[in-house]
Design a protein around this motif. Structure first.
Motif, mmCIF file in Angstrom:
data_model
loop_
_atom_site.group_PDB
_atom_site.id
_atom_site.type_symbol
_atom_site.label_atom_id
_atom_site.label_comp_id
_atom_site.label_asym_id
_atom_site.label_seq_id
_atom_site.Cartn_x
_atom_site.Cartn_y
_atom_site.Cartn_z
ATOM 1 N N THR A 8 -28.362 -11.672 24.897
ATOM 2 C CA THR A 8 -27.935 -10.513 25.677
ATOM 3 C C THR A 8 -26.512 -10.103 25.328
ATOM 4 O O THR A 8 -25.680 -10.937 24.949
ATOM 5 N N GLN A 9 -26.236 -8.814 25.472
ATOM 6 C CA GLN A 9 -24.878 -8.324 25.264
ATOM 7 C C GLN A 9 -23.982 -8.641 26.461
ATOM 8 O O GLN A 9 -22.780 -8.826 26.308
ATOM 9 N N ARG A 10 -24.576 -8.653 27.643
ATOM 10 C CA ARG A 10 -23.808 -8.916 28.856
ATOM 11 C C ARG A 10 -24.572 -9.925 29.706
ATOM 12 O O ARG A 10 -25.746 -9.697 30.045
ATOM 13 N N LEU A 11 -23.929 -11.029 30.049
ATOM 14 C CA LEU A 11 -24.572 -12.087 30.836
ATOM 15 C C LEU A 11 -23.828 -12.262 32.150
ATOM 16 O O LEU A 11 -22.620 -12.543 32.168
ATOM 17 N N VAL A 12 -24.553 -12.088 33.250
ATOM 18 C CA VAL A 12 -24.002 -12.259 34.591
ATOM 19 C C VAL A 12 -24.610 -13.523 35.208
ATOM 20 O O VAL A 12 -25.822 -13.741 35.100
ATOM 21 N N GLY A 13 -23.779 -14.338 35.832
ATOM 22 C CA GLY A 13 -24.273 -15.527 36.514
ATOM 23 C C GLY A 13 -24.005 -15.431 38.004
ATOM 24 O O GLY A 13 -22.935 -14.978 38.415
ATOM 25 N N VAL A 14 -24.969 -15.839 38.816
ATOM 26 C CA VAL A 14 -24.787 -15.868 40.263
ATOM 27 C C VAL A 14 -25.235 -17.224 40.776
ATOM 28 O O VAL A 14 -26.253 -17.763 40.325
ATOM 29 N N ASP A 15 -24.465 -17.796 41.675
ATOM 30 C CA ASP A 15 -24.817 -19.092 42.256
ATOM 31 C C ASP A 15 -24.201 -19.173 43.651
ATOM 32 O O ASP A 15 -23.129 -18.623 43.907
ATOM 33 N N LEU A 16 -24.899 -19.900 44.524
ATOM 34 C CA LEU A 16 -24.438 -20.050 45.898
ATOM 35 C C LEU A 16 -23.274 -21.017 46.025
ATOM 36 O O LEU A 16 -22.466 -20.932 46.940
ATOM 37 N N SER A 17 -23.161 -21.940 45.085
ATOM 38 C CA SER A 17 -22.175 -23.015 45.171
ATOM 39 C C SER A 17 -20.872 -22.648 44.466
ATOM 40 O O SER A 17 -20.856 -22.360 43.263
ATOM 41 N N ALA A 18 -19.772 -22.710 45.214
ATOM 42 C CA ALA A 18 -18.465 -22.457 44.614
ATOM 43 C C ALA A 18 -18.126 -23.522 43.573
ATOM 44 O O ALA A 18 -17.513 -23.224 42.538
ATOM 45 N N GLY A 19 -18.540 -24.757 43.831
ATOM 46 C CA GLY A 19 -18.292 -25.826 42.873
ATOM 47 C C GLY A 19 -18.987 -25.581 41.554
ATOM 48 O O GLY A 19 -18.421 -25.824 40.472
ATOM 49 N N MET A 20 -20.210 -25.107 41.611
ATOM 50 C CA MET A 20 -20.953 -24.796 40.394
ATOM 51 C C MET A 20 -20.328 -23.621 39.645
ATOM 52 O O MET A 20 -20.222 -23.625 38.416
ATOM 53 N N ILE A 21 -19.914 -22.605 40.383
ATOM 54 C CA ILE A 21 -19.295 -21.439 39.755
ATOM 55 C C ILE A 21 -18.030 -21.837 39.007
ATOM 56 O O ILE A 21 -17.761 -21.362 37.891
ATOM 57 N N GLN A 22 -17.232 -22.724 39.594
ATOM 58 C CA GLN A 22 -16.013 -23.174 38.931
ATOM 59 C C GLN A 22 -16.336 -23.885 37.617
ATOM 60 O O GLN A 22 -15.628 -23.716 36.613
ATOM 61 N N LYS A 23 -17.385 -24.686 37.607
ATOM 62 C CA LYS A 23 -17.795 -25.366 36.378
ATOM 63 C C LYS A 23 -18.275 -24.359 35.335
ATOM 64 O O LYS A 23 -18.003 -24.495 34.137
ATOM 65 N N ALA A 24 -19.009 -23.336 35.779
ATOM 66 C CA ALA A 24 -19.501 -22.309 34.854
ATOM 67 C C ALA A 24 -18.346 -21.515 34.255
ATOM 68 O O ALA A 24 -18.366 -21.142 33.074
ATOM 69 N N LYS A 25 -17.308 -21.261 35.060
ATOM 70 C CA LYS A 25 -16.137 -20.524 34.565
ATOM 71 C C LYS A 25 -15.423 -21.289 33.452
ATOM 72 O O LYS A 25 -14.774 -20.691 32.582
ATOM 73 N N ALA A 26 -15.536 -22.596 33.496
ATOM 74 C CA ALA A 26 -14.862 -23.413 32.483
ATOM 75 C C ALA A 26 -15.536 -23.319 31.121
ATOM 76 O O ALA A 26 -14.953 -23.752 30.113
ATOM 77 N N ARG A 27 -16.739 -22.785 31.080
ATOM 78 C CA ARG A 27 -17.435 -22.598 29.792
ATOM 79 C C ARG A 27 -16.945 -21.279 29.178
ATOM 80 O O ARG A 27 -17.289 -20.198 29.645
ATOM 81 N N GLU A 28 -16.194 -21.380 28.138
ATOM 82 C CA GLU A 28 -15.610 -20.188 27.531
ATOM 83 C C GLU A 28 -16.662 -19.362 26.802
ATOM 84 O O GLU A 28 -17.557 -19.893 26.146
ATOM 85 N N SER A 29 -16.525 -18.038 26.932
ATOM 86 C CA SER A 29 -17.337 -17.075 26.180
ATOM 87 C C SER A 29 -18.830 -17.181 26.476
ATOM 88 O O SER A 29 -19.658 -16.865 25.615
ATOM 89 N N VAL A 30 -19.190 -17.635 27.694
ATOM 90 C CA VAL A 30 -20.608 -17.684 28.057
ATOM 91 C C VAL A 30 -20.942 -16.513 28.978
ATOM 92 O O VAL A 30 -21.842 -15.723 28.681
#
Length: 358
Positions: free
Chosen positions: A236-258
């Motif tokens: 995909t050209q644009r990838l959006v992630g949604v999750d209920l857990s703030a802890g999970m979102i913080q971990k996902a943010k740490a993945r660069e360029s995803v």
């Protein structure tokens, strides 16, 4: 919609905690909490491995929890039994049956509380988890449940599971907030393949339907730490992630360029808001190990997802297969069922029928 069945281990369980507004104890609760504190102090003054410490543990904390429960001091009883469980798991050489019985008592206390009095999910959900823990310690043992009658912990779990119709948002949020730090390592040790298999299925589906590659936009629904996002990014050209857990979102943010965008939100609310705000619809929505926390709300999620997709868009997801072979054969007589893990198995035919409605 792509469908795959996937099994994986029982995840960690959030610790039941009374909500702040429900912890106004009154005199009875204060006395109960004081008793628990004194018992813990006596335990700490003794070396945990000595016979005296073991004797005090056997006699005092479980007995205090039962006594407080019998007197109706549910907050005090819950404090006592959870302290006993923590000490038993961390330091005390107690038997599996004794530890299982503590979890059964914990479940009984939680069942007696109003469902809304617990934080991080309902007290009913936490009670079900307590019975599951009891079964993990002594799967075939009969234990004292419900006022001394001999019943299996599985009977208590079956009784309480019949009242559950899907994991509540606070429960899921607490579950994955606690699990965020160890999530990747835990699933890595299990050889967890759902994200990569689902991404491959999405790639194949997009190719066979002659979609442009990569597609314009994709939603990773219940993105977690981004394990699926890694595999979805090339599609995909644009990838959006949604999750209920703030802890999970913080971990996902740490993945660069995803991810191009990450949102902490409950899935159904996010999909409904996406449509209401007239934002550009997604070309594809992907949900790895997400729908197995839904039961009665499955139809609503399917409807909201359909409205958040472009015409001819793709939704791909995993489902969990039932553990009961007889149930899996009765495809026309069931929609979903609670698994021993606390997640939900779905009838794939029913899900496909729901998806085709939208």
């Amino acid at each position: 919609m792509a469908r795959k069945h996937h099994k994986h281990r029982t995840r960690c369980q959030p610790t039941p905690v009374l909500s702040p507004t429900s912890k106004r104890l009154g005199l009875l609760g204060f006395i109960g909490s004081l008793v628990v504190a004194l018992l813990i102090l006596r335990y700490l003054l003794l070396h945990p491995s000595t016979p005296a410490a073991q004797s005090h543990f056997d006699r005092d904390l479980p007995g205090a929890a039962q006594s407080l429960f019998d007197r109706g001091d549910l907050p005090g009883a819950l404090d006592a039994v959870q302290t006993a469980i923590e000490l038993a798991e961390l330091a005390m050489p107690v038997g599996r049956v004794q530890l299982a019985n503590l979890h059964v008592l914990q479940g009984r206390i939680l069942e007696a509380l109003p469902p809304s009095r617990c934080a991080g999910g309902t007290c009913t959900e936490h009670a079900a988890n307590a019975y599951r823990r009891a079964l993990q310690h002594t799967p075939m043992e009969m234990m004292e449940v419900d006022g001394g009658s001999k019943r299996a912990a599985s009977d208590a779990l079956e009784r309480i599971s019949s009242r559950l119709t899907g994991a509540s948002a606070p429960y899921v949020e607490a579950l994955f907030d606690e699990y965020a730090e160890t999530f990747d390592d835990s699933l890595g040790r299990l050889g967890y393949l759902a994200p990569s298999l689902l991404a491959q299925a999405v790639s194949n589906a997009l190719s066979s339907s002659h979609h442009a590659s990569p597609v314009g936009s994709m939603l990773d629904a219940g993105c977690g730490t981004g394990l699926a996002g890694i595999h979805l990014r090339p599609l995909t050209q644009r990838l959006v992630g949604v999750d209920l857990s703030a802890g999970m979102i913080q971990k996902a943010k740490a993945r660069e360029s995803v991810y191009d965008e990450l949102v902490q939100a409950e899935l159904l609310s996010f999909l409904q808001a996406h449509r209401a705000s007239n934002r550009e619809p997604f070309d594809a929505i992907v949900a790895a190990d997400v729908l197995n926390y839904l039961a009665e709300s499955m139809s609503d999620v399917m409807s909201a997802a359909a409205h958040a997709l472009v015409d001819g868009g793709l939704m791909a997801f995993t489902l969990e297969a039932p553990t009961d072979a007889n149930l899996s054969e009765r495809t026309s007589t069931w929609q979903w069922t609670v698994l021993p893990s606390g997640r939900y198995a779905h009838n794939a035919s029913w899900v496909a029928e729901e998806a085709s409605r939208h």
